[in-house]
Write a protein that holds these residues in place. Structure first.
Motif, PDB file in Angstrom:
ATOM      1  N   PRO A 148      57.456   8.790   0.511  1.00 58.12           N
ATOM      2  CA  PRO A 148      56.437   7.752   0.654  1.00 58.12           C
ATOM      3  C   PRO A 148      55.005   8.296   0.554  1.00 58.12           C
ATOM      4  O   PRO A 148      54.761   9.470   0.829  1.00 58.12           O
ATOM      5  N   ILE A 196      50.738   7.943   1.470  1.00 63.35           N
ATOM      6  CA  ILE A 196      49.816   7.483   2.514  1.00 63.35           C
ATOM      7  C   ILE A 196      48.832   6.486   1.893  1.00 63.35           C
ATOM      8  O   ILE A 196      48.293   6.724   0.810  1.00 63.35           O
ATOM      9  N   LEU A 216      61.037   2.328   2.629  1.00 66.67           N
ATOM     10  CA  LEU A 216      61.090   2.304   4.095  1.00 66.67           C
ATOM     11  C   LEU A 216      60.436   1.027   4.614  1.00 66.67           C
ATOM     12  O   LEU A 216      59.627   0.391   3.923  1.00 66.67           O
ATOM     13  N   VAL A 266      54.884   1.927   6.957  1.00 67.48           N
ATOM     14  CA  VAL A 266      53.842   2.394   6.033  1.00 67.48           C
ATOM     15  C   VAL A 266      52.926   3.380   6.776  1.00 67.48           C
ATOM     16  O   VAL A 266      52.617   3.185   7.946  1.00 67.48           O
ATOM     17  N   ALA A 267      52.544   4.441   6.060  1.00 63.71           N
ATOM     18  CA  ALA A 267      51.647   5.458   6.626  1.00 63.71           C
ATOM     19  C   ALA A 267      50.222   5.130   6.185  1.00 63.71           C
ATOM     20  O   ALA A 267      49.965   4.929   4.994  1.00 63.71           O
ATOM     21  N   PRO A 302      48.503  10.510  -2.675  1.00 65.68           N
ATOM     22  CA  PRO A 302      48.981  11.829  -2.250  1.00 65.68           C
ATOM     23  C   PRO A 302      48.029  12.887  -2.810  1.00 65.68           C
ATOM     24  O   PRO A 302      47.076  12.556  -3.530  1.00 65.68           O
ATOM     25  N   SER A 303      48.280  14.149  -2.485  1.00 61.15           N
ATOM     26  CA  SER A 303      47.417  15.209  -2.999  1.00 61.15           C
ATOM     27  C   SER A 303      47.515  15.282  -4.530  1.00 61.15           C
ATOM     28  O   SER A 303      48.566  15.004  -5.105  1.00 61.15           O
ATOM     29  N   GLU A 317      46.120  19.035   4.952  1.00 59.36           N
ATOM     30  CA  GLU A 317      46.499  17.628   5.003  1.00 59.36           C
ATOM     31  C   GLU A 317      46.430  17.057   6.427  1.00 59.36           C
ATOM     32  O   GLU A 317      46.404  17.798   7.407  1.00 59.36           O
ATOM     33  N   VAL A 343      50.532  13.560  10.565  1.00 58.70           N
ATOM     34  CA  VAL A 343      51.217  12.264  10.440  1.00 58.70           C
ATOM     35  C   VAL A 343      51.937  11.969  11.761  1.00 58.70           C
ATOM     36  O   VAL A 343      52.788  12.758  12.188  1.00 58.70           O
ATOM     37  N   LEU A 387      55.274  13.786  12.565  1.00 61.44           N
ATOM     38  CA  LEU A 387      56.175  14.056  11.441  1.00 61.44           C
ATOM     39  C   LEU A 387      55.679  15.254  10.632  1.00 61.44           C
ATOM     40  O   LEU A 387      56.462  15.920   9.972  1.00 61.44           O
ATOM     41  N   THR A 392      62.932  11.546   5.538  1.00 63.03           N
ATOM     42  CA  THR A 392      61.973  10.567   5.033  1.00 63.03           C
ATOM     43  C   THR A 392      60.562  11.147   4.977  1.00 63.03           C
ATOM     44  O   THR A 392      59.628  10.453   4.667  1.00 63.03           O
ATOM     45  N   PRO A 394      58.287  13.900   3.221  1.00 64.89           N
ATOM     46  CA  PRO A 394      58.182  14.907   2.176  1.00 64.89           C
ATOM     47  C   PRO A 394      57.455  16.163   2.647  1.00 64.89           C
ATOM     48  O   PRO A 394      57.742  17.244   2.173  1.00 64.89           O
ATOM     49  N   GLY A 395      56.537  16.018   3.601  1.00 65.93           N
ATOM     50  CA  GLY A 395      55.840  17.187   4.115  1.00 65.93           C
ATOM     51  C   GLY A 395      56.809  18.140   4.782  1.00 65.93           C
ATOM     52  O   GLY A 395      56.454  19.263   5.119  1.00 65.93           O
TER      53      GLY A 395
HETATM   54  P1  AMP Z   1      51.415  13.877   1.069  1.00 64.81           P
HETATM   55  O1  AMP Z   1      50.971  12.609   0.433  1.00 64.81           O
HETATM   56  O2  AMP Z   1      52.074  14.807   0.107  1.00 64.81           O
HETATM   57  O3  AMP Z   1      50.345  14.506   1.878  1.00 64.81           O
HETATM   58  O4  AMP Z   1      52.578  13.521   2.088  1.00 64.81           O
HETATM   59  C1  AMP Z   1      52.667  12.276   2.712  1.00 64.81           C
HETATM   60  C2  AMP Z   1      53.183  12.442   4.099  1.00 64.81           C
HETATM   61  O5  AMP Z   1      53.172  11.166   4.682  1.00 64.81           O
HETATM   62  C3  AMP Z   1      54.585  12.950   4.214  1.00 64.81           C
HETATM   63  O6  AMP Z   1      54.583  14.198   4.799  1.00 64.81           O
HETATM   64  C4  AMP Z   1      55.319  11.993   5.139  1.00 64.81           C
HETATM   65  O7  AMP Z   1      55.622  12.639   6.354  1.00 64.81           O
HETATM   66  C5  AMP Z   1      54.340  10.945   5.429  1.00 64.81           C
HETATM   67  N1  AMP Z   1      54.739   9.567   5.225  1.00 64.81           N
HETATM   68  C6  AMP Z   1      54.221   8.686   4.348  1.00 64.81           C
HETATM   69  N2  AMP Z   1      54.744   7.464   4.514  1.00 64.81           N
HETATM   70  C7  AMP Z   1      55.636   7.565   5.509  1.00 64.81           C
HETATM   71  C8  AMP Z   1      56.501   6.644   6.167  1.00 64.81           C
HETATM   72  N3  AMP Z   1      56.534   5.349   5.831  1.00 64.81           N
HETATM   73  N4  AMP Z   1      57.292   7.127   7.138  1.00 64.81           N
HETATM   74  C9  AMP Z   1      57.242   8.421   7.485  1.00 64.81           C
HETATM   75  N5  AMP Z   1      56.437   9.331   6.926  1.00 64.81           N
HETATM   76  C10 AMP Z   1      55.637   8.926   5.951  1.00 64.81           C
END
Ligand code: AMP
Ligand code: MG
Length: 309
Positions: free
Chosen positions: A58, A60, A110, A113-114, A137-138, A175, A178, A189, A217, A219-220
């Motif tokens: 997912p 952010i 999911l 939402v983050a 994302p990055s 980063e 979360v 997370l 769930t 990715p980090g």
């Molecule tokens: P990045 O965009 O690569 O910095 O990674 C996005 C981070 O947001 C990931 O490490 C996830 O832990 C987290 N993330 C984004 N959306 C969700 C979600 N709906 N539930 C849990 N974690 C999320």
């Protein structure tokens, strides 16, 4: 690569591109992001394609005002208000129950939402000018090193981006943290720019542990992530003839002396790794910082960057 100064005209140009479903690279205080209109599923799919990011990871969503959060979520738990009041704008992402406005592409299907409000003035201006939340994302290929300067962005990746706004070096450089607020108690997370201690102090309750099913769930939490092309080895002591990041005096021109303060170290980390990566040593050795709790996010990134691909 079409790198633009973040003037009002260029921000308006980039905002227009976003509204047309194109991608824009934007500076935030954490790292440079590749942004898309979070309400446009086609645009969001382009982000995944460009990064080679698996669709189950997912994104952010970035907002510029707290009002922009409301249509994206089903409810705002009281703890979300507390954390947003204390840490927004800033490097803290809140996971909340999502509304139907957020396409499933953003959240990888999911039900949550983050969301975060970045602190960088250029990111905030861009979100306001676009008039919609931005999924970002990055701005790097999946698993690779995050850019903390516009010139770190991979020229191949930039071919899929309409405009790159140059906001200078990122001033957090790592980063966001979360925090999942759909769990009771909430849990981190991914460690990041806001420390566990500061979040617990703001909430007045200890954070919980993440159930292992949740790990998939996030990715980090992939074992390898944030990695330069050259292999990284985390060691107690960098060999004097080797390339690497050291905490004491540098023994040769391929060693970079890092700050002993965790916040300053985090800010310098990706730029230092990018610089060494460009010189293509066989290995980048990194002296392990002796980790107090304030080093949690840095150690997390170093462990992931040094995990073999
Ligand atoms: P990045 O965009 O690569 O910095 O990674 C996005 C981070 O947001 C990931 O490490 C996830 O832990 C987290 N993330 C984004 N959306 C969700 C979600 N709906 N539930 C849990 N974690 C999320
Ligand atoms: Mg990333």
């Amino acid at each position: 690569m079409n790198i633009l100064e973040p003037t009002d005209e260029n921000i308006a140009l980039a905002a227009d591109a976003l509204r047309r479903g194109l991608l824009v690279a934007m500076p935030t205080e954490t790292v440079y992001g590749v942004a898309a209109d979070a309400t446009n599923r086609e645009a969001v799919r382009k982000v995944f394609d460009l990064k080679g990011r698996p669709p189950e990871n997912p994104l952010i969503v970035h907002v510029a005002t707290f009002e922009q959060v409301l249509p994206l979520v089903r409810e705002v738990p009281p703890m979300a208000r507390v954390l947003a009041d204390r840490f927004w704008p800033g490097p803290l992402t809140l996971v909340l129950p999502k509304s139907d406005l957020v396409p499933p592409e953003v959240t990888a299907g999911l039900d949550t939402v983050a969301i975060r409000m970045p602190k960088h003035p250029v990111a905030l201006s861009l979100i306001l000018a676009a008039g919609r939340p931005l999924a970002a994302p990055s701005a790097n290929p999946f698993t690779q090193l995050s850019p903390t300067r516009a010139e770190h962005i991979d020229p191949e990746l930039a071919k899929g981006i309409a405009h790159v706004l140059d906001g200078g070096p990122c001033f957090v450089g790592l980063e966001s943290t979360v925090v999942d607020l759909t769990m009771n108690p909430p849990a981190i997370l991914r460690p990041g720019g806001v420390s566990r201690g500061d979040i617990q102090a703001a909430l007045g309750v200890p954070l919980g542990q993440i159930p292992s099913a949740k790990m998939r769930t996030s990715p980090g939490m992939y074992p390898r992530h944030y990695a330069p092309r050259v292999p990284v080895r985390l060691v107690e002591c960098v060999p004097p003839e080797a390339a690497g990041l050291v905490l004491g005096p540098a023994a040769n021109a391929m060693q970079i002396r890092m700050p002993r303060d965790a916040v300053a170290y985090a800010c310098a980390l990706y730029d230092a790794l990018h610089r060494l990566d460009l010189q293509e040593p066989t290995t980048i050795y990194v002296e392990r910082p002796d980790g107090g709790p304030e080093w949690e996010a840095v150690v997390d990134r170093l462990v992931k960057a040094s995990t073999p691909g």
